[in-house]
Design an enzyme around this catalytic site. Structure first.
Site, PDB file in Angstrom:
ATOM      1  CG  ASP B 136      45.405  42.566  33.023  1.00  0.00           C
ATOM      2  OD1 ASP B 136      45.574  42.145  34.152  1.00  0.00           O
ATOM      3  OD2 ASP B 136      44.022  42.996  32.577  1.00  0.00           O
ATOM      4  CD  GLU B 179      41.675  41.532  36.904  1.00  0.00           C
ATOM      5  OE1 GLU B 179      41.653  41.058  37.628  1.00  0.00           O
ATOM      6  OE2 GLU B 179      41.889  42.335  36.150  1.00  0.00           O
TER       7      GLU B 179
END
Lengths: 135, 261
Positions: B136, B179
């Site tokens: 992430d 993301e």
């Protein structure tokens, strides 16, 4: 008979997912087809187109132009198109003015290659143009 | 006897018959009759030959017409098959392109969730070992908020490129969420995967995109876990996600594994 009276009515067939849209214009000496062609019964569909072309060429002395924007054709549709091009070739050899313009999406060069294969035995003007045909 | 000798003999016989000296000779009448019969038979023979020749000619022409018709039909058939094959090849290409489009993330060109799920299921069915890593981008929302989505997107693309280059052919790299990236290391233990992920995080720290005069770079947090035999993809994913959460809580910019390596 009047010079511009069709032997058979003009075709105005709306397209579907599996059948091309077809418009014939006797007055203008023009036949147009657009779209994909893999109908369930392609003979039923193309017999009327072939009949129209045959009648036009037999009745009229005016030119005939085909504007095609066909994308995918199944085998029986390919055969029908070959039959139509053969009719045009016969007429051309008898001195008739006939022509074809095959429009294709420039993003799909394959269509142009296949149209070129169709053109192989045709001695009349047969253009293959990267464009979108006017509806 | 040649045609020529035959004609000469007939002329001699005619001359003899025409000679008045031989008129009334006992052989005269017989010879005249013989000559007439010979002529008639010769005529018949010539007719027969001519008819036979004409038949042969017709048969030959018919054969040529048939041959020509056959060749034409063969040529037509070949053309039909050639063009039809062309359309089929076109369809196959189109299907392939559609399959690509439906399994890749349009922005990063990484595997999308559909392809990741498919791959995880395949591993489950074959009961093959693998290590999962969920990555992430730290504070990504901040980048989007401050510099706009275009900059955020450019960063995602740059990071995706780095991940793709660093992985082996048989690993899978996908975009798991906004993301978030997922890495699947096939037939790979946790220790080895850990090393790869750490190297990746270092490479990504060097990746940056420019926003006007400023250069932006980011860090990654990662959660890893190795699939237990018999474990379902959902369970493995959940453990990787928990590891990632801990990495975030522990201050970001780090990897955590479950269990720890």
């Amino acid at each position: 008979m009047d010079d511009t009276t069709p032997m058979i009515p003009d075709l105005d067939i709306p397209g579907s997912q599996s059948t091309p849209a077809i418009q014939s214009r006797w007055q203008q000496g023009r036949l147009a087809m657009q779209g994909d062609s893999y109908p369930e019964n392609s003979y039923e569909l193309f017999d009327q187109v072939i009949a129209w072309v045959r009648d036009y060429l037999a009745t009229e002395r005016r030119p005939l132009h085909l504007a095609l924007s066909l994308v995918y054709l199944n085998t029986s549709s390919v055969k029908a198109m070959m039959d139509i091009f053969d009719l045009l070739e016969e007429a051309h050899l008898e001195g008739r003015e006939v022509s074809v313009t095959w429009h294709y999406d420039p993003r799909n060069e394959r269509i142009a290659e296949l149209a070129d294969e169709f053109r192989e035995d045709c001695s009349y003007p047969f253009a293959i143009t990267p464009s979108v045909a006017p509806a | 006897m040649t045609e020529h000798e035959d004609a000469a003999l007939l002329r001699r016989v005619e001359a003899l018959l025409a000679d008045p000296d031989h008129a009334g000779h006992p052989l005269h009448e017989a010879l005249a009759e013989l000559l007439a019969r010979h002529r008639s038979q010769r005529h018949q023979l010539e007719r027969l030959v001519s008819i036979s020749d004409r038949y042969q000619q017709l048969a030959m022409e018919a054969r040529q017409v048939t041959q020509k018709r056959y060749e034409r039909s063969l040529r037509r058939q070949q053309k039909l098959s050639r063009i039809s094959d062309g359309y089929q090849a076109m369809m196959r290409e189109r299907n392939k392109a559609l399959h690509r489009a439906s399994t890749l993330d349009p922005l990063t060109q990484l595997a999308n969730r559909r392809l990741i799920d498919e791959r995880l299921r395949q591993f489950e069915v074959a009961d093959r070992p693998y290590t999962l890593a969920l990555l992430d981008i730290d504070h990504f929302k901040r980048i989007n908020d401050r510099h706009g989505h275009d900059v955020g997107d450019a960063l995602l693309v740059a990071i995706a490129e780095t991940l793709r280059e660093a992985l082996r052919d048989y690993d899978l790299c996908g975009r798991w969420g906004g993301e978030e990236f997922l890495l699947l290391f096939a037939e790979t233990g946790l220790d080895e995967a850990w090393g790869i992920v750490e190297r990746l995080r270092e490479s990504v720290a060097d990746v940056g995109v420019s926003d006007g005069n400023r250069r932006l770079s980011v860090t990654l947090s990662a959660g890893l876990c190795e699939r237990f035999p018999g474990e379902s993809p959902a369970e493995t994913l959940q453990r990787a996600d928990q590891a990632l959460l801990r990495a975030k809580r522990d201050g970001r910019n780090r990897s955590l594994a479950q269990p720890s390596p």
